[in-house]
Write a protein that holds these residues in place. Structure first.
Motif, mmCIF file in Angstrom:
data_model
loop_
_atom_site.group_PDB
_atom_site.id
_atom_site.type_symbol
_atom_site.label_atom_id
_atom_site.label_comp_id
_atom_site.label_asym_id
_atom_site.label_seq_id
_atom_site.Cartn_x
_atom_site.Cartn_y
_atom_site.Cartn_z
ATOM 1 N N PHE A 21 0.795 -1.228 0.000
ATOM 2 C CA PHE A 21 0.000 0.000 0.000
ATOM 3 C C PHE A 21 0.827 1.278 0.000
ATOM 4 C CE2 PHE A 21 -2.862 -3.161 1.906
ATOM 5 C CZ PHE A 21 -3.879 -3.078 0.984
ATOM 6 N N GLY A 22 2.041 1.220 0.448
ATOM 7 C CA GLY A 22 2.875 2.408 0.489
ATOM 8 C C GLY A 22 2.623 3.222 1.751
ATOM 9 N N ARG A 23 3.617 4.001 2.139
ATOM 10 C CA ARG A 23 3.548 4.768 3.384
ATOM 11 C C ARG A 23 2.495 5.855 3.319
ATOM 12 N NH1 ARG A 23 8.793 7.832 5.245
ATOM 13 N NH2 ARG A 23 7.765 9.537 4.187
ATOM 14 N N GLY A 24 2.351 6.525 2.200
ATOM 15 C CA GLY A 24 1.391 7.619 2.072
ATOM 16 C C GLY A 24 -0.042 7.144 2.196
ATOM 17 N N LYS A 25 -0.337 6.036 1.560
ATOM 18 C CA LYS A 25 -1.698 5.494 1.601
ATOM 19 C C LYS A 25 -2.058 5.047 3.018
ATOM 20 C CE LYS A 25 -5.422 3.957 -0.480
ATOM 21 N NZ LYS A 25 -6.373 4.809 -1.139
ATOM 22 N N ILE A 26 -1.123 4.420 3.714
ATOM 23 C CA ILE A 26 -1.389 3.951 5.070
ATOM 24 C C ILE A 26 -1.573 5.127 6.020
ATOM 25 C CG2 ILE A 26 -0.382 2.715 7.032
ATOM 26 C CD1 ILE A 26 0.828 0.766 5.023
ATOM 27 N N SER A 27 -0.749 6.168 5.894
ATOM 28 C CA SER A 27 -0.888 7.317 6.794
ATOM 29 C C SER A 27 -2.196 8.056 6.545
ATOM 30 C CB SER A 27 0.301 8.272 6.645
ATOM 31 O OG SER A 27 0.305 8.869 5.370
ATOM 32 N N GLY A 31 -5.269 8.486 9.226
ATOM 33 C CA GLY A 31 -5.864 9.795 9.492
ATOM 34 C C GLY A 31 -7.373 9.746 9.394
ATOM 35 N N GLU A 32 -7.880 9.036 8.403
ATOM 36 C CA GLU A 32 -9.325 8.891 8.250
ATOM 37 C C GLU A 32 -9.921 8.082 9.394
ATOM 38 O OE1 GLU A 32 -11.321 10.355 5.987
ATOM 39 O OE2 GLU A 32 -9.534 11.390 5.298
ATOM 40 N N VAL A 33 -9.206 7.067 9.846
ATOM 41 C CA VAL A 33 -9.683 6.267 10.982
ATOM 42 C C VAL A 33 -9.751 7.146 12.232
ATOM 43 C CG1 VAL A 33 -9.072 4.374 12.550
ATOM 44 C CG2 VAL A 33 -8.914 4.053 10.088
ATOM 45 N N GLY A 34 -8.744 7.985 12.444
ATOM 46 C CA GLY A 34 -8.746 8.900 13.586
ATOM 47 C C GLY A 34 -9.909 9.877 13.530
ATOM 48 N N LYS A 35 -10.184 10.419 12.349
ATOM 49 C CA LYS A 35 -11.321 11.335 12.200
ATOM 50 C C LYS A 35 -12.630 10.621 12.473
ATOM 51 C CE LYS A 35 -9.156 14.327 8.758
ATOM 52 N NZ LYS A 35 -9.167 14.755 7.348
ATOM 53 N N GLY A 36 -12.742 9.391 12.040
ATOM 54 C CA GLY A 36 -13.947 8.615 12.282
ATOM 55 C C GLY A 36 -14.177 8.347 13.760
ATOM 56 N N ILE A 37 -13.111 8.017 14.473
ATOM 57 C CA ILE A 37 -13.223 7.774 15.910
ATOM 58 C C ILE A 37 -13.625 9.047 16.633
ATOM 59 C CG2 ILE A 37 -11.879 7.228 17.989
ATOM 60 C CD1 ILE A 37 -10.315 5.228 16.248
ATOM 61 N N THR A 38 -13.019 10.174 16.251
ATOM 62 C CA THR A 38 -13.363 11.453 16.864
ATOM 63 C C THR A 38 -14.816 11.802 16.604
ATOM 64 O OG1 THR A 38 -11.082 12.208 16.555
ATOM 65 C CG2 THR A 38 -12.743 13.897 16.958
#
Length: 69
Positions: A21-27, A31-38
């Motif tokens: 997946f590459g580093r950019g895609k994973i980061s 970030g999207e997972v963090g926004k979803g949790i928030t």
């Protein structure tokens, strides 16, 4: 079945995922997972606040109905 993977197996899985997946895609995904949790936590807090407001309103209405009688 999964209880005997161990640390080397987990590291191998992490390296394979990073390569695929590459580093950019994973980061960006993290970030999207963090926004979803928030957003989820914010929704829960707003729901609890709304329920508390409704219960206070119901208590006030029953108290005012008792005063009328």
């Amino acid at each position: 079945m999964l209880n005997n993977i161990g640390l080397p197996g987990l590291l191998l899985i992490a390296v394979v995922v990073l390569v695929l997946f590459g580093r950019g895609k994973i980061s960006s995904l993290m970030g999207e997972v963090g926004k979803g949790i928030t957003s989820f936590k914010k929704g829960i807090n707003e729901g609890e606040k709304e329920l508390a407001d409704q219960s206070e309103t119901a208590e006030e209405e029953t108290a005012s109905e008792k005063d009328k009688v």
